[in-house]
Design a protein around this motif. Sequence first.
Motif, PDB file in Angstrom:
ATOM      1  N   ASN A  30       0.857  -1.179   0.000  1.00 42.43           N
ATOM      2  CA  ASN A  30       0.000   0.000   0.000  1.00 42.43           C
ATOM      3  C   ASN A  30       0.895   1.233   0.000  1.00 42.43           C
ATOM      4  O   ASN A  30       2.059   1.148  -0.415  1.00 42.43           O
ATOM      5  N   GLN A  31       0.380   2.363   0.470  1.00 45.36           N
ATOM      6  CA  GLN A  31       1.161   3.608   0.518  1.00 45.36           C
ATOM      7  C   GLN A  31       1.127   4.209   1.918  1.00 45.36           C
ATOM      8  O   GLN A  31       1.164   5.431   2.089  1.00 45.36           O
ATOM      9  N   ILE A  32       1.071   3.350   2.914  1.00 45.50           N
ATOM     10  CA  ILE A  32       1.006   3.791   4.313  1.00 45.50           C
ATOM     11  C   ILE A  32       2.347   4.405   4.712  1.00 45.50           C
ATOM     12  O   ILE A  32       3.399   3.826   4.461  1.00 45.50           O
ATOM     13  N   SER A  33       2.306   5.588   5.348  1.00 40.24           N
ATOM     14  CA  SER A  33       3.545   6.295   5.664  1.00 40.24           C
ATOM     15  C   SER A  33       3.928   6.230   7.137  1.00 40.24           C
ATOM     16  O   SER A  33       5.085   6.452   7.481  1.00 40.24           O
ATOM     17  N   ARG A  34       2.982   5.943   8.019  1.00 38.91           N
ATOM     18  CA  ARG A  34       3.316   5.841   9.442  1.00 38.91           C
ATOM     19  C   ARG A  34       2.333   4.925  10.158  1.00 38.91           C
ATOM     20  O   ARG A  34       1.227   4.684   9.672  1.00 38.91           O
ATOM     21  N   VAL A  35       2.783   4.414  11.294  1.00 36.15           N
ATOM     22  CA  VAL A  35       1.933   3.569  12.131  1.00 36.15           C
ATOM     23  C   VAL A  35       1.783   4.278  13.476  1.00 36.15           C
ATOM     24  O   VAL A  35       2.684   4.208  14.323  1.00 36.15           O
ATOM     25  N   PRO A  36       0.683   4.980  13.707  1.00 41.34           N
ATOM     26  CA  PRO A  36       0.497   5.687  14.982  1.00 41.34           C
ATOM     27  C   PRO A  36       0.540   4.725  16.166  1.00 41.34           C
ATOM     28  O   PRO A  36       0.224   3.539  16.024  1.00 41.34           O
ATOM     29  N   ASN A  37       0.917   5.236  17.331  1.00 39.32           N
ATOM     30  CA  ASN A  37       1.082   4.387  18.516  1.00 39.32           C
ATOM     31  C   ASN A  37      -0.187   3.642  18.909  1.00 39.32           C
ATOM     32  O   ASN A  37      -0.128   2.566  19.493  1.00 39.32           O
ATOM     33  N   ASN A  38      -1.363   4.213  18.581  1.00 46.86           N
ATOM     34  CA  ASN A  38      -2.621   3.564  18.969  1.00 46.86           C
ATOM     35  C   ASN A  38      -3.273   2.794  17.818  1.00 46.86           C
ATOM     36  O   ASN A  38      -4.387   2.291  17.958  1.00 46.86           O
ATOM     37  N   ALA A  39      -2.587   2.664  16.689  1.00 45.30           N
ATOM     38  CA  ALA A  39      -3.197   2.055  15.493  1.00 45.30           C
ATOM     39  C   ALA A  39      -3.539   0.584  15.687  1.00 45.30           C
ATOM     40  O   ALA A  39      -4.461   0.064  15.062  1.00 45.30           O
ATOM     41  N   HIS A  66       6.531  -3.353   1.856  1.00 48.27           N
ATOM     42  CA  HIS A  66       6.259  -2.613   0.618  1.00 48.27           C
ATOM     43  C   HIS A  66       5.229  -1.503   0.847  1.00 48.27           C
ATOM     44  O   HIS A  66       4.199  -1.417   0.188  1.00 48.27           O
ATOM     45  N   ASN A  67       5.529  -0.653   1.842  1.00 49.63           N
ATOM     46  CA  ASN A  67       4.773   0.570   2.051  1.00 49.63           C
ATOM     47  C   ASN A  67       5.750   1.744   2.032  1.00 49.63           C
ATOM     48  O   ASN A  67       6.852   1.615   1.493  1.00 49.63           O
ATOM     49  N   GLU A  68       5.376   2.865   2.615  1.00 50.93           N
ATOM     50  CA  GLU A  68       6.254   4.032   2.679  1.00 50.93           C
ATOM     51  C   GLU A  68       6.434   4.472   4.130  1.00 50.93           C
ATOM     52  O   GLU A  68       6.559   5.654   4.434  1.00 50.93           O
ATOM     53  N   ILE A  69       6.471   3.497   5.024  1.00 51.46           N
ATOM     54  CA  ILE A  69       6.495   3.767   6.462  1.00 51.46           C
ATOM     55  C   ILE A  69       7.853   4.324   6.881  1.00 51.46           C
ATOM     56  O   ILE A  69       8.890   3.718   6.628  1.00 51.46           O
ATOM     57  N   GLN A  70       7.811   5.481   7.543  1.00 55.41           N
ATOM     58  CA  GLN A  70       9.034   6.113   8.037  1.00 55.41           C
ATOM     59  C   GLN A  70       9.186   5.942   9.545  1.00 55.41           C
ATOM     60  O   GLN A  70      10.279   6.054  10.074  1.00 55.41           O
TER      61      GLN A  70
END
Length: 323
Positions: A133-142, A156-160
């Motif tokens: 996908n194109q997800i860029s971050r995973v918030p702490n509460n996700a 294969h995302n854009e997670i920083q």
Amino acid sequence: PYGVEEGPAYAYGSPPPPEPRDCPQECDCPPNFPTAMYCDNRNLKYLPFVPSRMKYVYFQNNQISSMQEGVFDNATGLLWIALHGNQITSDKVGKRVFSKLRHLERLYLDHNNLTRMPGPLPRSLRELHLDHNQISRVPNNALEGLENLTALYLQHNEIQEVGSAMRGLRSLILLDLSYNHLRKVPDGLPIALEQLYLEHNNVYSVPDSYFRGSPKLLYVRLSHNSLTNNGLASNTFNSSSLLELDLSYNQLQKIPPVNTNLENLYLQGNRINEFSISSFCTVVDVMNFSKLQVLRLDGNEIKRSAMPVDAPLCLRLASLIEI
């Protein structure tokens, strides 16, 4: 991987075929699998009505772009939802689209156009597929409350950044964050973790004792990152549970110390220029030796002649040493 389990046996022979109104005309509902609905590969642009008896629904490889609020509310017993290979975007996912699915175990949303983590997600989830996908971050509460989750696919995302989002996943066995843009490893690994995939990122350091919080960890892949010896503490990889460690294609100049229980070590494509036997055995004698079976050092700045004379005693179980 997308097979179905047959529903409960019927007391009096085969169940009657479902009436046409009990199955959307765009889909197939086989009589021999009364709880499964197949709507895959049909050029669908929307999610059809889901009958209440369904437990397994397959919508993969269509042109679906949205998951509207309430679309699954009629089928609260769903166990699997397959939506991979569509065009779903984050701004067209209802905030409470999964709110009534208290038994959902597997959710396939990989190969879509998501830019954010969906949620809130059912606490019953065991597998979550969000890769490609194109997800860029995973918030702490996700991922809050997902204590039953055993496998999380985010490759294969854009997670920083991941932060401490993984801390509460007490059942997580597999975490795949490969092919992203991470500069840091996740804060605090789950205690049950066995497989960690972080290859093809921008990670430049790993904290000391980082893996000690996961005593069952077996496989770690950190190839194709930006690791240097300065970014590694002396005991970073000295974890007794590790069986396989991949540090290939980084910027290491020395072999980092590893535990004697390690069986496979991949260090090819670095800048290593010396063979330090102390990285494998702190003491070299008849009783103390490494369990290493495969060691790859090819593509470095080291020559086979650099191997110390006591290497065969320390690495006596090695079947392959590639230099």
